[in-house]
Motif scaffolding. Structure first.
Motif, PDB file in Angstrom:
ATOM      1  N   GLN A  11       0.841  -1.185   0.000  1.00  0.00           N
ATOM      2  CA  GLN A  11       0.000   0.000   0.000  1.00  0.00           C
ATOM      3  C   GLN A  11       0.879   1.238   0.000  1.00  0.00           C
ATOM      4  O   GLN A  11       1.973   1.240   0.575  1.00  0.00           O
ATOM      5  N   PHE A  12       0.377   2.269  -0.647  1.00  0.00           N
ATOM      6  CA  PHE A  12       1.074   3.552  -0.699  1.00  0.00           C
ATOM      7  C   PHE A  12       0.196   4.619  -0.066  1.00  0.00           C
ATOM      8  O   PHE A  12      -1.025   4.552  -0.136  1.00  0.00           O
ATOM      9  N   SER A  13       0.845   5.611   0.538  1.00  0.00           N
ATOM     10  CA  SER A  13       0.105   6.675   1.212  1.00  0.00           C
ATOM     11  C   SER A  13       0.036   7.954   0.393  1.00  0.00           C
ATOM     12  O   SER A  13      -0.501   8.958   0.852  1.00  0.00           O
ATOM     13  N   GLN A  14       0.580   7.939  -0.808  1.00  0.00           N
ATOM     14  CA  GLN A  14       0.465   9.097  -1.684  1.00  0.00           C
ATOM     15  C   GLN A  14       0.120   8.629  -3.088  1.00  0.00           C
ATOM     16  O   GLN A  14       0.361   7.479  -3.454  1.00  0.00           O
ATOM     17  N   ALA A  15      -0.435   9.534  -3.872  1.00  0.00           N
ATOM     18  CA  ALA A  15      -0.971   9.174  -5.188  1.00  0.00           C
ATOM     19  C   ALA A  15       0.099   9.075  -6.268  1.00  0.00           C
ATOM     20  O   ALA A  15      -0.089   8.371  -7.259  1.00  0.00           O
ATOM     21  N   GLN A  16       1.214   9.773  -6.094  1.00  0.00           N
ATOM     22  CA  GLN A  16       2.252   9.778  -7.121  1.00  0.00           C
ATOM     23  C   GLN A  16       3.638   9.731  -6.523  1.00  0.00           C
ATOM     24  O   GLN A  16       3.872  10.197  -5.403  1.00  0.00           O
ATOM     25  N   LEU A  17       4.549   9.134  -7.286  1.00  0.00           N
ATOM     26  CA  LEU A  17       5.979   9.221  -7.014  1.00  0.00           C
ATOM     27  C   LEU A  17       6.616   9.769  -8.278  1.00  0.00           C
ATOM     28  O   LEU A  17       6.581   9.108  -9.327  1.00  0.00           O
ATOM     29  N   GLY A  18       7.139  10.978  -8.200  1.00  0.00           N
ATOM     30  CA  GLY A  18       7.622  11.621  -9.410  1.00  0.00           C
ATOM     31  C   GLY A  18       6.480  11.743 -10.397  1.00  0.00           C
ATOM     32  O   GLY A  18       5.410  12.258 -10.076  1.00  0.00           O
ATOM     33  N   ASP A  19       6.694  11.204 -11.606  1.00  0.00           N
ATOM     34  CA  ASP A  19       5.674  11.296 -12.644  1.00  0.00           C
ATOM     35  C   ASP A  19       4.934   9.978 -12.848  1.00  0.00           C
ATOM     36  O   ASP A  19       4.364   9.726 -13.901  1.00  0.00           O
ATOM     37  N   MET A  20       4.915   9.134 -11.795  1.00  0.00           N
ATOM     38  CA  MET A  20       4.243   7.841 -11.899  1.00  0.00           C
ATOM     39  C   MET A  20       3.172   7.715 -10.816  1.00  0.00           C
ATOM     40  O   MET A  20       3.434   7.952  -9.629  1.00  0.00           O
ATOM     41  N   ASP A  21       1.967   7.345 -11.237  1.00  0.00           N
ATOM     42  CA  ASP A  21       0.887   7.103 -10.282  1.00  0.00           C
ATOM     43  C   ASP A  21       1.200   5.843  -9.482  1.00  0.00           C
ATOM     44  O   ASP A  21       1.524   4.797 -10.056  1.00  0.00           O
ATOM     45  N   THR A  22       1.069   5.911  -8.158  1.00  0.00           N
ATOM     46  CA  THR A  22       1.417   4.753  -7.339  1.00  0.00           C
ATOM     47  C   THR A  22       0.474   3.575  -7.568  1.00  0.00           C
ATOM     48  O   THR A  22       0.870   2.423  -7.391  1.00  0.00           O
ATOM     49  N   GLU A  23      -0.763   3.815  -8.014  1.00  0.00           N
ATOM     50  CA  GLU A  23      -1.657   2.697  -8.311  1.00  0.00           C
ATOM     51  C   GLU A  23      -1.128   1.863  -9.482  1.00  0.00           C
ATOM     52  O   GLU A  23      -1.526   0.701  -9.656  1.00  0.00           O
ATOM     53  N   MET A  24      -0.220   2.409 -10.262  1.00  0.00           N
ATOM     54  CA  MET A  24       0.309   1.704 -11.429  1.00  0.00           C
ATOM     55  C   MET A  24       1.380   0.670 -11.069  1.00  0.00           C
ATOM     56  O   MET A  24       1.723  -0.168 -11.906  1.00  0.00           O
ATOM     57  N   HIS A  34      10.870   4.232  -0.878  1.00  0.00           N
ATOM     58  CA  HIS A  34      11.541   3.026  -0.391  1.00  0.00           C
ATOM     59  C   HIS A  34      10.708   1.775  -0.652  1.00  0.00           C
ATOM     60  O   HIS A  34      11.246   0.725  -1.014  1.00  0.00           O
ATOM     61  N   ILE A  35       9.403   1.873  -0.455  1.00  0.00           N
ATOM     62  CA  ILE A  35       8.529   0.712  -0.653  1.00  0.00           C
ATOM     63  C   ILE A  35       8.555   0.267  -2.112  1.00  0.00           C
ATOM     64  O   ILE A  35       8.734  -0.917  -2.412  1.00  0.00           O
ATOM     65  N   ALA A  36       8.390   1.215  -3.024  1.00  0.00           N
ATOM     66  CA  ALA A  36       8.405   0.872  -4.453  1.00  0.00           C
ATOM     67  C   ALA A  36       9.765   0.309  -4.860  1.00  0.00           C
ATOM     68  O   ALA A  36       9.850  -0.720  -5.542  1.00  0.00           O
ATOM     69  N   GLU A  37      10.821   0.962  -4.451  1.00  0.00           N
ATOM     70  CA  GLU A  37      12.159   0.528  -4.855  1.00  0.00           C
ATOM     71  C   GLU A  37      12.502  -0.842  -4.280  1.00  0.00           C
ATOM     72  O   GLU A  37      13.088  -1.678  -4.961  1.00  0.00           O
ATOM     73  N   ALA A  38      12.111  -1.094  -3.041  1.00  0.00           N
ATOM     74  CA  ALA A  38      12.379  -2.406  -2.439  1.00  0.00           C
ATOM     75  C   ALA A  38      11.621  -3.502  -3.174  1.00  0.00           C
ATOM     76  O   ALA A  38      12.112  -4.626  -3.314  1.00  0.00           O
TER      77      ALA A  38
END
Length: 195
Positions: free
Chosen positions: A120-133, A161-165
């Motif tokens: 799960q992510f607590s924000q909608a975007q990381l940089g120019d990528m939607d976290t739901e993606m 960190h979550i996405a990268e891990a």
């Protein structure tokens, strides 16, 4: 060398992927989405998979088509490069700690695609990528790569960190799963005789 090249062209994206499963982690990646490039670079470097990816997508709409189609093309290239899967280790897992984050990735190169996603992510975007993606990328990749894939964030607060891990965990698990087992290098790792 287990290599493949894939071209995928639709009205939404134009993609080329080159992969070498027996590489050294060299990469040349340009998808038009900076954060996705960063994640795919992690996949290459930590999986020792050489990757060259180019994508021209309809980013004026949003990132969805580019993210999905890059995953599909990469999964297809992975499957082609893996061939008949003779001699591979097949199963693998990795635990990736990244500061406060801990992610577990487990997979089976079974040819039966399935994704269990407990992230799960607590924000909608990381940089120019939607976290739901991120879930959609892993689902699309597992589909074309033929992986039973489980990704779970056991602990973590920082979304980057979550996405990268998760990508590093996939990288390390793939690296182990596609290695040739010297005790059974001439056999398919299944009692069925095929995967």
């Amino acid at each position: 060398m287990r290599t493949a090249s894939v071209q995928r062209q639709t009205s939404e994206t134009d993609i080329s992927v080159e992969i070498n499963l027996d590489g050294t982690g060299e990469y040349d990646i340009k998808t038009g989405i900076g954060f996705l490039d960063h994640m795919l670079e992690q996949l290459s470097r930590h999986g020792l998979i050489d990757l060259k990816i180019r994508c021209n997508g309809d980013l004026h709409i949003d990132c969805h088509h580019t993210v999905e189609d890059v995953a599909l093309a990469l999964g297809e290239a992975f499957t082609q490069a893996l061939g008949d899967k003779k001699g591979i280790t097949r199963y693998a897992h990795a635990y990736i700690p990244m500061d406060e984050t801990l992610v577990r990735v487990a997979l089976d190169c079974s040819g039966r695609p399935y994704l269990v996603w407990k992230v799960q992510f607590s924000q909608a975007q990381l940089g120019d990528m939607d976290t739901e993606m991120f879930q959609h990328w892993f689902q699309s990749f597992a589909l074309k790569a033929g992986l039973s894939l489980h990704v779970e964030c056991l602990d973590g607060e920082n979304n980057h960190h979550i996405a990268e891990a998760a990508y590093k965990g996939l990288a390390r698990a793939l690296r182990q799963a596609v290695e040739i087992d010297p005790r059974k290098s001439d056999e398919i790792p299944s009692t069925k005789g095929s995967l």
